[in-house]
Structures are given as structure tokens and as C-alpha cells.
Design an enzyme around this catalytic site. Sequence first.
Site, mmCIF file in Angstrom:
data_model
loop_
_atom_site.group_PDB
_atom_site.id
_atom_site.type_symbol
_atom_site.label_atom_id
_atom_site.label_comp_id
_atom_site.label_asym_id
_atom_site.label_seq_id
_atom_site.Cartn_x
_atom_site.Cartn_y
_atom_site.Cartn_z
ATOM 1 N N HIS A 48 -1.429 -5.543 -2.247
ATOM 2 C CA HIS A 48 -1.821 -6.190 -0.994
ATOM 3 C C HIS A 48 -0.997 -7.448 -0.736
ATOM 4 C CE1 HIS A 48 -4.749 -6.813 2.227
ATOM 5 N NE2 HIS A 48 -4.721 -8.098 1.923
ATOM 6 N N HIS A 94 -8.158 -4.287 7.580
ATOM 7 C CA HIS A 94 -9.330 -4.660 6.797
ATOM 8 C C HIS A 94 -10.137 -3.394 6.522
ATOM 9 C CE1 HIS A 94 -11.509 -8.622 5.807
ATOM 10 N NE2 HIS A 94 -10.364 -8.562 5.200
#
Lengths: 735, 219
Positions: A48, A94
Site C-alpha cells: 500500500h 478504500h
Amino acid sequence: MNAASTIVPEAAREHGLSEAEWHRVVGILGREPRPVELGIFSVMWSEHCSYKSSKRHLATFPTKAPWVVQGPGENAGVVDIGDGQVAVFKMESHNHPSFIEPYQGAATGVGGILRDVFTMGARPVALLNALRFGAPEHPRTRHLVRGVVAGIGGYGNCVGVPTVGGEATFHRSYNGNILVNAMAVGVAEKDRVFYAKASGIGNPVVYVGAKTGRDGIHGATMASAEFSEAKEAARPTVQVGDPFTEKLLIEACMELMATDCLVAIQDMGAAGLTSSSFEMAARGGCGVEMDLDQVPVRERNMTAYEIMLSESQERMLCVLKEGQEAEAAAVFEKWDLSFATVGRITDTGRMVIRMAGETVADVPIDPVAGASPVYDRPHEPAPPRLPFYAERLMSEEAPGDALLRLLGCPDLCAKRWIWEQYDHMVMADTVGRPGGDAAVVRVHGTEKGLALTTDCTPRYVEADPRLGGMQAVVEAWRNLITVGARPLAITNCLNFGNPERPRVMGQLVGAIEGMAEACRALDFPVVSGNVSLYNETDGRAVQPTPNVGGVGLIRDLGRMTGIAFDAPGLALLLVGECVGWMGASLYLREVLGREEGAPPPVDLAAERRAGDMVLGLIEAGIVRAAHDLSDGGLAVALAEMCMASGFGACLDVPDDNLSSTGWLFGEEQGRYLLALREADAQGALDLARNVGVLARRVGTTGGDTLILGAEPPISLDELRARHEGFLPRLMNGGA
Amino acid sequence: MRACVVTFPGSNCDRDLAVAFERVLGVRVDRVWHKRTRLDRYDLIGIPGGFSYGDHLRPGAIAARSPVMQEVVRQANDGALVLGPCNGFQILTEAGLLPGALIRNRGLAFVCRRVDLVVEGTDSPYTRGLERGRTLRLPIAHHDGGYVVDDEGLRRLEGEGRIALRYKDNPNGSTADIAGVLGGPRNNVLGLMPHPERAIEPLLGGVDGRALLAPLLAA
């Protein structure tokens, strides 16, 4: 190397570090890491934060143009929009948090992307969302749709930034892993853009915003692993958003940025205080000393580990000019926000973190932030699919029935149920509202506008990653053109499965290649972006979904166009080619239940010629309505124009060797449907011929029905009933 | 005409309301921070929409107790024009300037759309000159817009002509379709859930907001 460090401790595995990464950590430090240090390496080297699987491929994106002020590498991309102003924008995922806890997951996604934009000195002016849900009939889908939409609205509405556009589609591949991508756009003065580059030895490092709690610890690591049913118990790692605090933080940051106190600023997003401090220091090539006893906390007895890895929301880290803390502190006091000097900039190139008088971390910054592992993961191409023309269709449905079915299908149905829950008008500059090709927000106090869109057709990307990647870019380009905007640049959010599987990695590599090619051909560079991998549950990957967020500039809003024609008797012109391309089409999937065939080819040169010509016609002021042709082809595009305008239309169905299904529902690229006055139509056709663009007259507006060739007319009421009915029905009970 | 717009923490239509006052009335608008305890005398005070204090406790409840509100109430009772759209309406009811309260929408979801409103009470500085029964189309954008008032309160509002606007197609479950209520000694206070400040130019999709603002020049 001693014996202990040759064995990967359990702690390292729990932190998601591979054996090679563990040895690299030990090599960098010359010893085994302390617990806080292990946590730091773990999040900074997570997929990430480090983009370790995608980095070498992302490097192929074109990122420069004369109007690009800042490309990838900062909190958001920046493009020049004239008059000393810039647009600042980015899109981010998200996905995992939204699947676990849809309201908070989606809400904090909005909060995070807003901070990426206002941390650069831009006032946020618009939000968009690209949402991908599982099959409508899947038992969790309704719960997820309801929660995500309420979360996006709950955050955006409160913070007072209009949510103006986006996409919402459905496919069973997202049953166990929905995609929630949020895009934020802001406007700043060009000479007042702030960067996240620390400098000035001795300058104070200041923490502002909300207090730090234990929420979201290791969110970045969670976003870098596959999902399983067991992981859904990971609720504490989902952060909780507070849009009220975010609103205060926006206003306070805007006031701080108007002073002369600020050197650098970065939001605390994924990996919180760790990534913000490391990234700011790495960009500035300096060191930082931090004292965690100074960090405002909302819970007692928080450890250094928890403080460094917390993903509590609505926080920023700033570097101020020495001696100006008091002036800055007064701003945050006015807005009732925390303000604390937590450290100093040093010249050591190291991050030294102390707490309770003890050194809890002492690591060199560059190897952690800049020299994270980069992988060239093995990738294999998707198996090629065969072209699929309309002649190959074995069964066909009556065109009117097929059209109604498409208009009411989950992907094409009206999304009013969603966007009426978003305040899309706050700030009183939304001049192109949801439901068109691109949303348009006026640049406050001017006559110019920003056109905004998000696009991707995952079934094309699955069928052919390179073509699908191209198509996502060209569709965004067309959507901007049809409102009369000059396309400027894109942001993107690349959502794929587990990159350690060569087939998935092949999708990522192919899609990036196609996107890069299209961006180069259209002078439509990538200025920011985000990669979300490991979007799979129990080994099943989502359809590859490289969402594109396009931004364009309308210099004179008086020339803005939309999909609604404003009069009967207008000539309808089809720009682009018709060959009846049905491969990977929505018709094939929704009407015949088949997901097969190669997606439509993309001819980038033709795309550019057609786009430039259409924009020229719009800027000349003779186009009364324009719509790009995409899912569902010509018939769907015209039906959407009719529903938006309240006028019917008559569409010719030529009697040549093309099947009527191919003509009406084929998904060839590079196409537009334009409405012009009769008097202007011939001139437009002549112009098209002169610049080498295919264009033909295909019908006329008027009446209160849509007539497809010799088929029975369909009333606008019937079109609307089918188009508007699906989503409320799904959400209010039986599907 | 002297005009101001108050900003509370969490207000987000304060700029929009100030711009509308400037554009429609041609006045300069002071921006007033909620912590002010003394205000100059204003002819027009805007209490803006948004989410003051994040709607914590109840929408408008905390803002109604801000220092500036004592001064707003005093000037309102003195005849100053006080206009509160959306969260402004919620604050004005919480401050006791208008009767009733605003509760969660009947459908429980936030609603943002254009709605048709019918002008009813025309004896006010906002609606004077508007024809009773005229339709205005204005945007709404709220989560807590259900207006509630007890039977006696409703009778008084109706009897005194203090219902300014009713919804044609009730979007939020408001009692008797009430969208806007008048108060103050000369009906100089108007609270309403719709946003007139978002409908002042054709580019924004309508100009009916001007119909409620423009008459203030003569007030």
C-alpha cells in the site's frame, strides 16, 4: 550475521515481511529491529505504501505536459488552469475497510482523499466516487450499497464539498471485495501550492488536527493482503471518521497557508505519523527527531508503537519556520484543534524517535522511504479472445425490448437513489450535475469550469488488459470533450487482485501499458494515482479495474454542453465508425447472458481526431447536445439524451449489411452523438470529412417517443420507468 | 443596507449565503465569527446552512448557544431581518426565535434535490409582493428537515399567516408540508429548509431563490 537473525522471527511474519525483506531490514540497521522499528518497516514496505509490485510499471506513465505543475510523487497532482490558478486532484481506494465496515470505510476514504488535496494548499471543490459492488442479488450487496453511499454522503455533506459524479456498477466478481475509490479535486493559487518536502535544520515539526487513538493500526498492512472470511474479524483496524473535525481542519489549514509560517505539510493517511514523517523527511533529504510524549493522544497508556502506527483520521504533520509556532498555534486554537510541536528537523538523515526518555527507533530515512523493495513480479498475458461481430449473434431480442432491458440493468440504470443522498450543490458552483457524461464545477468567481469524470469498463480490461486500459482513458477523454472541456490530465486508481499470481500481474502490466499508450497519444498525462492490490477473497480476484479520473477545463461556461437537447427538430450526427462490435459488450452480457469475445479495438489516432473535431464544434457554439457512446452503444446513448431532455427522437436504422443489433448496441470506440440545428449539420459533416473523421446523419429530435427505425415507438415515460426503477426497487426490498 | 453572515464551526453554506446577498442585493456582507459577543446593528443577518458542530447533540443545538446568538436574538426581536436556510432554520428553532423543531427525514436518508414549494404567508419582508399560491422551485439538501410542531403551535402559525412555504410533494415528513416558517415582531425572521442561495442564476439551474431575497431591498 548471528544465528538469531538468520531465522525470520514470528514477529516479522506477523508484520507481513518476507524472509528477504527481514534480512534487508537487519542489513540496513546492522542489528535486529526494535519493535517500533519493525512496525515502521512493515508499513513503509507494505504494498500500500511502497508500491513495490507496481512501481517499475507505473514509471512508464507519461507524466509531463506544459500545463502539468506537479506530477506523481506528491500528495496530489497539480495542473495549470490559467489566470494564475491550478487544479489539484487525486483518486484513492478504500476497498478493504469499506467491505468490513461500509459506512466508516467509505467515509474515511472521502476524508483521506480530501486531505491529500487540501494539504497542497487547494480548497476542495468537488468529490467523485467510482464504486463497484457485487451482484445485486448477492445477500451482502444491499447492505454494502446502503452503507457505502451513506458513508460517502455522511462525510462529504458535512464537510461541505459537493459530491458531483462518479460511477456505480455491479458484478459478481466483487461479491467478496467491493471497490470504493474516491476522487477529490481542489483549486489553488499557482504560487501558493504547498509541498510535503521538509527543510530547514532546527525547524519545528508540528502535529495538528484530531488527537491520536488506537484506531486503524496496521490498516496499510491490511490493505496489502488478501481477504478471507477470518479477516473480517479485523474490525479494530477500520478507522472512524469525523467530518466535522475535517471541516475545521480544512479551514484552519487554509488560514495557516495564508500566513508565512509553513515550510511543508502532509496529511497523516495510511501508516499515519510514520509515513508522513518519513516521506516529508525523505523528500527534503533531512533527518527528524521526534518526541512522542508531545503527541496529543485521546487514550491513556498508548505505546510508541501504537502512536507511530495509528491511522486516526483528520491529522496533519507540518514543518514550520522556526520562531513562528505561536502565530500558527493561534490559528488552530481558533478552530479548537490540537497543535503540538513534536520534533525538529535535523541534518542526520535519520529518524530518531524518543518516548519517556528512551530511544524507541533510530533508523536511516532513505532506505526505509526511498529504497523500499521493488519487485519485477512474473506476469503472463491474458489468453487472447476472438473478435465478435453482430453477425455471429445466434439469438437476438427485439431492439425495443433489448433497449429497455439495458436501460434498467444494474450498470446502466439511473443512479439517482445514490446521488440524491449526496449534497451535490453545496458551494453553489455545481453547473453540471450528476447524470451527465462529466460533472462540471465552476471555478469560484470566474466564468470557467472544471469538468470531472471517472471511467473504466472492467469487463473490457478482463478480456484484454491492454485494450481495456486504453479504453478507460479514451472514455474519460470523450466524457470531458462532450461537455465542452479541454482534457488536461488524469489521476487513476488501479484495483487488481494478488500480484503474486502471474495472471493477475499480467492484467496490471497490460492495463498500465494500454493506459500509458492512450495518455501519450492524447497528451493526457497521469499526474497522480494509487494502486490497490490483493483485491480478492479466498483466492478469487475482482475484475481488473483501473479507474481513471479525468479533469478538463471549460474556458467559457457559456459554451458548456450537456446530454440534453433543448429543442425538437435538431439533426442527430453520429461521429465515428459502426461495425457492429459485440465482443465483451453490455448487450452480450445483459441480454444474452454471455461474457465473451474481444473488447472493441481502440484507434488512438482516430480517437484524437474525432475528439478534437467535436471539441472544435462545441467551442464554435453550434453543438446543442453531445453524448459519448459507450456501454450499450448508439441506442442507449440516444435514449439517455431523450430522457434528460424530455424530447423524443427518431433514429435511422440503415438497411445495409450491418445487423440492426450491431448498429444499435455495438460498442465501437471513438464515437459521439451530437445534436445540431439543421442549418449547422451539413457544415459539421463537411468539416468531419475534411479532417478525416467519419460522421453521418442518423436521425432527428422531436416528439415524445423514441423511434428506432421501423420498430414500434417507445414512450419517454416507459424509458424513464425502466431506467429509474431498478435501484429504488433493489434498495427498498425485492430486486 | 448592512448585512452579515455568521460562521459557526461546521457551517458550510456561509460563503454561498454571503455571495447570494452580495449578488442579489448588491450589498457588502460582513462575515461574523460565532464567538463575537457584540455586533453592530445589522439590517440583515444570515444564519447559514451546514453542519454546525457536526450536528452533535441535535442539529443546531450547540450553535444556538454560541455567544453571537444572544445578539442575533436581540436584533431579531428589534426587527432586524434574520434569514436561516437549512441548518440556519435548525439553529433558529433551537434558539427559540421560531417555534417547532426539525427531526430526521421520514425516509431516514439525506435528500438533495430540487423541490416545488407553494408560497403561503405573504405578509413578510421576504414574501411581500409574491402571489399567494405561486410555485417556487428550490434545492433542498438535508438529513434532518422534518418540521414538527404541536397542534396548538400549528394552529397559531396558520392563524397568524406565519407559514411562508409548503412543499408540494413532501420530501421529509414535515408536519402539514411546512418548508418555511416566519417569526419576529414583523415576520422579519424566516427559517426554511430549502436553499434560496443556491438558486440565484440560470447556470445553477434556477433563479427562484431571488424571489425571496430581492424583496428585502424594500424592507
